[in-house]
Write a protein that holds these residues in place. Sequence first.
Motif, PDB file in Angstrom:
ATOM      1  N   GLY A  62       0.719  -1.430  -0.030  1.00 13.85           N
ATOM      2  CA  GLY A  62      -0.081   0.149   0.029  1.00 13.85           C
ATOM      3  C   GLY A  62       0.999   1.230  -0.019  1.00 13.85           C
ATOM      4  N   ARG A  63       0.493   2.429  -0.845  1.00 14.69           N
ATOM      5  CA  ARG A  63       1.108   3.633  -0.839  1.00 14.69           C
ATOM      6  C   ARG A  63       0.470   4.432   0.409  1.00 14.69           C
ATOM      7  NH1 ARG A  63       3.328   5.672  -5.283  1.00 14.69           N
ATOM      8  NH2 ARG A  63       1.948   4.559  -6.557  1.00 14.69           N
ATOM      9  N   ILE A  64       1.351   4.796   1.455  1.00  9.04           N
ATOM     10  CA  ILE A  64       0.616   5.261   2.641  1.00  9.04           C
ATOM     11  C   ILE A  64       0.349   6.684   2.554  1.00  9.04           C
ATOM     12  CG2 ILE A  64       1.186   6.045   4.912  1.00  9.04           C
ATOM     13  CD1 ILE A  64       3.046   3.732   5.279  1.00  9.04           C
ATOM     14  N   GLN A  65      -1.203   6.919   2.721  1.00  7.47           N
ATOM     15  CA  GLN A  65      -1.584   8.276   2.532  1.00  7.47           C
ATOM     16  C   GLN A  65      -1.457   8.933   3.819  1.00  7.47           C
ATOM     17  OE1 GLN A  65      -5.656   7.934   1.751  1.00  7.47           O
ATOM     18  NE2 GLN A  65      -5.885  10.054   0.812  1.00  7.47           N
ATOM     19  N   PHE A  83      -2.950   0.373  -4.079  1.00 12.07           N
ATOM     20  CA  PHE A  83      -2.593  -0.809  -3.526  1.00 12.07           C
ATOM     21  C   PHE A  83      -2.037  -1.700  -4.825  1.00 12.07           C
ATOM     22  CE2 PHE A  83      -6.002   0.188  -0.653  1.00 12.07           C
ATOM     23  CZ  PHE A  83      -5.529  -0.130   0.587  1.00 12.07           C
ATOM     24  N   VAL A  84      -1.092  -2.420  -4.469  1.00 12.36           N
ATOM     25  CA  VAL A  84      -0.739  -3.426  -5.813  1.00 12.36           C
ATOM     26  C   VAL A  84      -0.564  -4.781  -4.865  1.00 12.36           C
ATOM     27  CG1 VAL A  84       1.762  -2.818  -5.403  1.00 12.36           C
ATOM     28  CG2 VAL A  84       0.820  -3.736  -7.454  1.00 12.36           C
ATOM     29  N   GLU A  85      -0.941  -5.771  -5.640  1.00 10.51           N
ATOM     30  CA  GLU A  85      -0.875  -7.350  -4.954  1.00 10.51           C
ATOM     31  C   GLU A  85       0.528  -7.844  -5.677  1.00 10.51           C
ATOM     32  OE1 GLU A  85      -4.635  -9.957  -4.964  1.00 10.51           O
ATOM     33  OE2 GLU A  85      -5.071  -8.401  -6.562  1.00 10.51           O
ATOM     34  N   VAL A  86       1.374  -8.523  -4.643  1.00  8.64           N
ATOM     35  CA  VAL A  86       2.502  -8.936  -5.014  1.00  8.64           C
ATOM     36  C   VAL A  86       2.606 -10.419  -4.555  1.00  8.64           C
ATOM     37  CG1 VAL A  86       3.537  -6.659  -5.161  1.00  8.64           C
ATOM     38  CG2 VAL A  86       3.433  -7.833  -2.944  1.00  8.64           C
ATOM     39  N   ASP A  87       3.548 -10.857  -4.830  1.00 13.80           N
ATOM     40  CA  ASP A  87       4.090 -12.182  -4.269  1.00 13.80           C
ATOM     41  C   ASP A  87       5.583 -12.528  -4.099  1.00 13.80           C
ATOM     42  OD1 ASP A  87       4.334 -14.911  -3.440  1.00 13.80           O
ATOM     43  OD2 ASP A  87       3.787 -15.859  -5.214  1.00 13.80           O
ATOM     44  N   GLU A 113      12.380   3.451  -6.996  1.00 10.56           N
ATOM     45  CA  GLU A 113      11.928   3.416  -8.387  1.00 10.56           C
ATOM     46  C   GLU A 113      11.398   2.210  -8.692  1.00 10.56           C
ATOM     47  OE1 GLU A 113      15.274   4.057 -10.842  1.00 10.56           O
ATOM     48  OE2 GLU A 113      15.474   6.279 -10.413  1.00 10.56           O
ATOM     49  N   GLY A 114      11.746   1.073  -7.982  1.00  7.64           N
ATOM     50  CA  GLY A 114      11.154  -0.101  -8.241  1.00  7.64           C
ATOM     51  C   GLY A 114       9.745  -0.379  -7.741  1.00  7.64           C
ATOM     52  N   LEU A 115       9.586   0.337  -6.761  1.00  5.56           N
ATOM     53  CA  LEU A 115       8.229   0.328  -6.110  1.00  5.56           C
ATOM     54  C   LEU A 115       7.293   1.069  -6.711  1.00  5.56           C
ATOM     55  CD1 LEU A 115       8.833   0.552  -2.178  1.00  5.56           C
ATOM     56  CD2 LEU A 115       8.087  -1.362  -3.440  1.00  5.56           C
ATOM     57  N   GLU A 116       7.787   2.291  -7.327  1.00  8.91           N
ATOM     58  CA  GLU A 116       6.919   3.112  -7.912  1.00  8.91           C
ATOM     59  C   GLU A 116       6.545   2.638  -9.554  1.00  8.91           C
ATOM     60  OE1 GLU A 116       5.413   6.023  -7.014  1.00  8.91           O
ATOM     61  OE2 GLU A 116       6.789   6.373  -5.260  1.00  8.91           O
ATOM     62  N   GLU A 121      -2.796   0.596  -8.225  1.00  7.85           N
ATOM     63  CA  GLU A 121      -4.278   0.888  -8.650  1.00  7.85           C
ATOM     64  C   GLU A 121      -4.762   1.807  -7.370  1.00  7.85           C
ATOM     65  OE1 GLU A 121      -6.978  -2.230  -9.965  1.00  7.85           O
ATOM     66  OE2 GLU A 121      -5.327  -3.593  -9.360  1.00  7.85           O
ATOM     67  N   PRO A 122      -5.380   2.847  -7.869  1.00  6.95           N
ATOM     68  CA  PRO A 122      -6.022   3.658  -6.627  1.00  6.95           C
ATOM     69  C   PRO A 122      -7.157   2.645  -5.815  1.00  6.95           C
ATOM     70  CG  PRO A 122      -5.921   4.948  -8.795  1.00  6.95           C
ATOM     71  CD  PRO A 122      -5.705   3.540  -9.121  1.00  6.95           C
ATOM     72  N   ARG A 123      -7.403   3.096  -4.678  1.00  8.47           N
ATOM     73  CA  ARG A 123      -8.257   2.437  -3.849  1.00  8.47           C
ATOM     74  C   ARG A 123      -9.719   2.017  -4.511  1.00  8.47           C
ATOM     75  NH1 ARG A 123     -11.982   3.909   0.100  1.00  8.47           N
ATOM     76  NH2 ARG A 123     -12.774   2.223   1.349  1.00  8.47           N
TER      77      ARG A 123
END
Length: 173
Positions: A62-65, A83-87, A113-116, A121-123
């Motif tokens: 999650g990108r902290i707001q 949010f983005v789903e990862v494994d 940069e890798g995270l960005e 996806e916006p909530r």
Amino acid sequence: MPDSDSTPVPILVIHTHDPLEKIVMAGGTGNWKLNALRAANCAFVALTRKGGAKRGAAWLLGRIQGIVDSPEPGRKLIRCSDFVEVDLPNVWRSDLQNPVLYTDSSVLGKSREGLEALAWEPRDAFLRRLDLTTCTADPDVEKAVAHVVDIRTAKAILAQHFKTRPDLITITV
């Protein structure tokens, strides 16, 4: 494999059993005892699985707001805008006792940069993709943040509140 730019960014890692729908509907993850000053320095939160075959794997970022007070005294909610789903396996260390870890993105093998670059996806878009129905929250609660609930979740919440089984709850629309 780490990104080419290996500059890590401060992140929170939360070890939780909460399901995806609950986290996205709530707009983040909550009721954590955490140091608000340390948490405020983090731009991202990684959620790791507390049980199952993929225990310890990061499954949602999650990108902290913002970090806000929880209804539970002394606890905080971590609000997320995207949010983005990862494994990502083996993010959580089994020797840790506290479910909140202040660390950096190197545990994910990612730089800022890798995270960005991930498919964030916006909530609201995430909610639509999950096909959840929205309803408006009480305007006095969390500054009228919209709460999103599907029928199954609503039944579970009502059953817990009324101390009964979800299959005994009937909801008429």
